[in-house]
Motif scaffolding. Sequence first.
Motif, mmCIF file in Angstrom:
data_model
loop_
_atom_site.group_PDB
_atom_site.id
_atom_site.type_symbol
_atom_site.label_atom_id
_atom_site.label_comp_id
_atom_site.label_asym_id
_atom_site.label_seq_id
_atom_site.Cartn_x
_atom_site.Cartn_y
_atom_site.Cartn_z
ATOM 1 N N THR A 1 -1.197 -19.865 16.081
ATOM 2 C CA THR A 1 -2.633 -20.108 15.945
ATOM 3 C C THR A 1 -2.937 -21.600 15.920
ATOM 4 O O THR A 1 -3.959 -22.039 16.441
ATOM 5 N N MET B 1 -5.408 -23.515 18.543
ATOM 6 C CA MET B 1 -6.464 -24.402 18.050
ATOM 7 C C MET B 1 -6.347 -25.788 18.680
ATOM 8 O O MET B 1 -7.344 -26.384 19.081
ATOM 9 N N ALA C 1 -7.397 -22.602 11.883
ATOM 10 C CA ALA C 1 -6.266 -21.845 12.430
ATOM 11 C C ALA C 1 -5.402 -21.238 11.325
ATOM 12 O O ALA C 1 -4.664 -20.285 11.564
#
Length: 77
Positions: A24, A28, A56
Amino acid sequence: NSDGTVGGYLTLRKALANSVNIVTARVMKNIGPQVVADYAHRMGIESKLEVVHSLALGTTDLSVMELTSAYATIANK
């Protein structure tokens, strides 16, 4: 990641399901926090989101109902 393992290929689906934050964080980094915040709002998040990279990591306080509703948009395609 907390288990000390990093590396290999992983789908975004599996990363989200297993809280693999490195995935994540990379998403991001590539698309930017504003795009993530915009998508979150489009998915039903109504709470104010700070447009920062730590989104994130799930740093925003959300109700269980709001988060479940947003995740349901993924399940419903």
